[in-house]
Scaffold this motif. Structure first.
Motif, PDB file in Angstrom:
ATOM      1  N   SER A 188       0.985  -1.154  -0.369  1.00 62.01           N
ATOM      2  CA  SER A 188      -0.225   0.022  -0.181  1.00 62.01           C
ATOM      3  C   SER A 188       0.781   1.055   0.292  1.00 62.01           C
ATOM      4  O   SER A 188       0.414   2.065  -0.768  1.00 62.01           O
ATOM      5  N   VAL A 230     -14.001   8.724  -4.260  1.00 57.84           N
ATOM      6  CA  VAL A 230     -13.775   8.118  -5.302  1.00 57.84           C
ATOM      7  C   VAL A 230     -13.201   8.306  -6.410  1.00 57.84           C
ATOM      8  O   VAL A 230     -14.201   9.088  -6.763  1.00 57.84           O
ATOM      9  N   GLY A 236     -11.994   3.760  -8.454  1.00 59.04           N
ATOM     10  CA  GLY A 236     -11.291   3.055  -7.574  1.00 59.04           C
ATOM     11  C   GLY A 236     -10.224   3.404  -7.366  1.00 59.04           C
ATOM     12  O   GLY A 236      -9.023   3.180  -7.075  1.00 59.04           O
ATOM     13  N   ILE A 252     -11.834   6.669  -0.077  1.00 59.72           N
ATOM     14  CA  ILE A 252     -13.286   5.547   0.158  1.00 59.72           C
ATOM     15  C   ILE A 252     -13.900   5.838   1.019  1.00 59.72           C
ATOM     16  O   ILE A 252     -14.671   4.912   1.271  1.00 59.72           O
ATOM     17  N   VAL A 270     -17.706   4.712   0.373  1.00 57.07           N
ATOM     18  CA  VAL A 270     -16.807   3.242   0.996  1.00 57.07           C
ATOM     19  C   VAL A 270     -16.652   2.724   2.326  1.00 57.07           C
ATOM     20  O   VAL A 270     -17.768   2.244   2.575  1.00 57.07           O
ATOM     21  N   ILE A 271     -16.591   3.952   3.485  1.00 55.94           N
ATOM     22  CA  ILE A 271     -16.010   3.679   4.752  1.00 55.94           C
ATOM     23  C   ILE A 271     -17.782   3.654   5.430  1.00 55.94           C
ATOM     24  O   ILE A 271     -17.974   3.100   6.010  1.00 55.94           O
ATOM     25  N   LEU A 318     -15.763  -2.265   2.532  1.00 52.87           N
ATOM     26  CA  LEU A 318     -14.575  -1.978   2.123  1.00 52.87           C
ATOM     27  C   LEU A 318     -14.042  -3.700   1.337  1.00 52.87           C
ATOM     28  O   LEU A 318     -13.310  -3.331   0.207  1.00 52.87           O
ATOM     29  N   HIS A 375     -14.432  -3.441  -2.011  1.00 50.53           N
ATOM     30  CA  HIS A 375     -14.228  -2.593  -3.081  1.00 50.53           C
ATOM     31  C   HIS A 375     -12.866  -3.627  -3.163  1.00 50.53           C
ATOM     32  O   HIS A 375     -12.265  -2.775  -4.201  1.00 50.53           O
ATOM     33  N   ILE A 376     -11.703  -3.684  -2.350  1.00 53.84           N
ATOM     34  CA  ILE A 376     -10.736  -4.600  -1.874  1.00 53.84           C
ATOM     35  C   ILE A 376     -11.261  -5.687  -3.474  1.00 53.84           C
ATOM     36  O   ILE A 376      -9.944  -5.757  -4.129  1.00 53.84           O
ATOM     37  N   ASN A 426      -4.649   0.632  -4.654  1.00 53.59           N
ATOM     38  CA  ASN A 426      -5.761   1.505  -3.656  1.00 53.59           C
ATOM     39  C   ASN A 426      -6.161  -0.041  -3.211  1.00 53.59           C
ATOM     40  O   ASN A 426      -6.908   0.747  -1.998  1.00 53.59           O
ATOM     41  N   ARG A 461      -4.397   0.088  -0.029  1.00 57.66           N
ATOM     42  CA  ARG A 461      -4.788   0.849   0.630  1.00 57.66           C
ATOM     43  C   ARG A 461      -5.606   0.304   1.685  1.00 57.66           C
ATOM     44  O   ARG A 461      -6.158   0.536   2.910  1.00 57.66           O
ATOM     45  N   THR A 462      -7.341   0.141   1.083  1.00 59.03           N
ATOM     46  CA  THR A 462      -8.194  -0.350   1.362  1.00 59.03           C
ATOM     47  C   THR A 462      -8.641  -1.331   2.184  1.00 59.03           C
ATOM     48  O   THR A 462      -8.498  -1.378   3.914  1.00 59.03           O
TER      49      THR A 462
END
Lengths: 280, 282
Positions: A37, A49, A53, A58, A61-62, A230, A233-234, A247, A250-251
């Protein structure tokens, strides 16, 4: 070599190795995530975003994840406590119903989350017409974590001495008072651990949400909006978006951080609750 | 303001027990009368056809070997038998003027009138204060000051006040065994019962704690009707005014003899009683 020394020595070595192995897996995972990350600023958490993405932050998303987990907790907590008491009460009388319920809960607890996803999609999204929404996702997650949380809560209640029930009855206390004022506070540390473990599982769930809360990256405006969690998203960044790897990592780092915070808060609140039960 | 309230409540409460319980024990503590009382578990009788009446304001000891139905009898008196799904009770039981077993009997207020102390002292795992407040709140004492006053009075009654007055916020589980048992007695007393049932209250305690609790039970004489199950004949001799002797016949408990303790322990009419109290049987 003396047999006794060999047995004790190998036991010590095996337990140490198991401990080290667990820690090593954890350390490798954390290293992998944070290595890929790279360093990122807090802005990543608070910005919108961009580029599906690849860029930007994010925040939506959070927010979606928090709403899904919140819905899941609000729905599952009272049901878990109620069912746990039901099981606890009837298991002391050893009825067939409680045995049957326990077996079904154990089967449900080990059901793969994708099956819950399919169920949630069919029942909440289509049958109840809630569509791909945060509400559908939260409710599906509640169904998914309930079996394990109920069983853990029941264990917590069962660990309280049987005499409390007798003593409360002898003082003319009602079953409601026994539950809310004696059993619940006495079992609070175990109950909160159970609930927080459930929430932790909900927070990191992917498969059950694929079919229920959807993929949408917009900022949710209500519980009826679709929202991306999350973990999804990953998954999406890693699998479907070329150039989204960094990213994704990072997520993942943010998700790990959130899990770490939740577990620390859980531990601290458990200690606080245990102290409060005694002092008050 | 709090102090004035406290004073008011205290003067109000002080009158209660002593004024109501006259020499005959007519009002403050109730007499108990059982007629043909039997308890069955899964259809098997634990004891059968017990007809007996216990005088008010006195200490009655129930003695007999294990399995003769003493504890089951005790549990009938405040309907703790209701908690056992397989238990059935037959016959008639009156506490004071109230019949215990009609369907519409308010069990909660019955249990407030008929307190119970168990063999193993079980305070709730909260502070000493909360142990009292929980029970009192449940029975409608919503004013916290009144609850504190009642707690203080009950703790003074059992001689625990001076030992714990500075640490009422301490977990009750950290008290010693004897203190826990006295706390449980105080908690029952705070509800102002008429009858106190005690199921081997000293058997889990060491001799010194046991002597303190015995002294306490003795001090309750004249204020409450105390029914005590004990396996310790010497303890029954020391404490009881009245006694009942149970025995097992064909795996079922029966009441063999009852009467004044002195008479039952020193000049028993029945041969079985004679054998039991002299240590030749049981």
């Amino acid at each position: 070599m003396d047999r006794y020394v060999f047995r004790e020595g190998s036991f010590t070595v095996i337990t140490w190795l198991s401990g080290i192995a667990v820690f090593a897996i954890f350390a490798l995972l954390v290293f992998d995530v944070f290595y890929h990350s790279g360093l990122f600023s807090l802005e990543f958490l608070f910005s919108d975003v961009k580029g599906a993405g690849r860029e930007g932050g994010i925040l939506p998303v959070i927010i979606s994840t928090s709403l899904i987990v919140l819905t899941c907790s609000v729905v599952s907590l009272p049901i878990a406590l109620g069912s746990a008491y039901f099981l606890f009460y009837f298991s002391r009388q050893n009825t067939r119903i409680s045995a049957l319920l326990r077996v079904s809960l154990d089967v449900l607890a080990s059901t793969p989350s994708i099956v819950f996803g399919l169920f949630g999609s069919a029942f909440f999204c289509l049958y109840l017409d809630l569509g791909f929404s945060i509400l559908s996702g939260g409710l599906t997650l509640a169904c998914m974590i309930l079996p394990a949380v109920i069983r853990m809560c029941e264990e917590g209640l069962s660990a309280t001495p049987e005499e409390y029930g007798l003593q409360a009855a002898a003082l003319g206390m009602s079953k409601t008072a026994l539950f809310f004022h004696v059993l619940l506070p006495a079992a609070l540390p175990t109950l909160s651990a159970a609930v927080l473990l459930g929430i932790g599982r909900a927070l990191s769930e992917t498969a059950a949400l694929l079919f229920t809360s959807g993929y949408v990256l917009r900022m949710p405006e209500s519980l009826m909006d679709s929202g991306r969690s999350l973990s999804i998203h990953i998954y999406d960044l890693a699998m479907n978006i070329p150039g989204g790897d960094q990213n994704a990592y990072r997520t993942a780092a943010v998700l790990l951080g959130m899990l770490f915070v939740i577990n620390s808060v859980a531990l601290a609140s458990m200690n606080f609750c245990a102290g409060r039960v005694i002092r008050k | 303001m709090n102090r004035i309230l406290r004073k008011l409540y205290r003067s109000d409460l002080e009158g209660v027990h002593y004024a109501e319980c006259d020499a005959n024990g007519a009002a403050g503590c109730a007499a108990i009368e059982a007629k043909n009382l039997s308890v069955h578990y899964d259809g098997v009788p634990a004891f059968r056809d017990v007809s007996v009446s216990f005088p008010p304001c006195q200490i009655t000891a129930l003695v007999g070997p294990s399995g003769c139905g003493k504890t089951s009898f005790l549990q009938c008196l405040n309907r703790l038998t209701d908690l056992i799904p397989a238990a059935e009770v037959f016959g008639d039981l009156r506490i004071g003027a109230t019949s215990v077993f009609p369907g519409d009997c308010d069990v909660s207020s019955l249990r407030k009138r008929v307190g119970m102390i168990f063999q193993k002292p079980t305070p709730f795992p909260f502070s000493i204060r909360k142990n009292f407040h929980l029970a009192l709140k449940e029975h409608g004492t919503h004013c916290s000051t009144e609850r504190d006053v009642r707690m203080e009075k009950a703790l003074r009654d059992v001689g625990l006040w001076t030992e714990v007055k500075d640490r009422l916020g301490m977990n009750a589980m950290s008290l010693s065994g004897g203190q826990k048992q006295r706390l449980c007695i105080a908690r029952a007393l705070a509800l102002q019962p008429e009858v106190l049932l005690m199921d081997e209250p000293c058997s889990a305690l060491d001799p010194i704690a046991s002597a303190t609790v015995e002294e306490l039970i003795s001090s309750l004489r004249g204020r409450y009707t105390v029914i005590m199950v004990t396996h310790n004949i010497s303890q029954a001799r020391r404490l009881a005014d009245y006694a009942a002797f149970f025995w097992v016949k064909h795996n079922t408990g029966h009441l063999v003899e009852h009467g004044e303790a002195k008479k039952l322990f020193y000049e028993p009419v029945n041969d079985l009683t004679q054998a039991y109290v002299s240590g030749r049987a049981g």
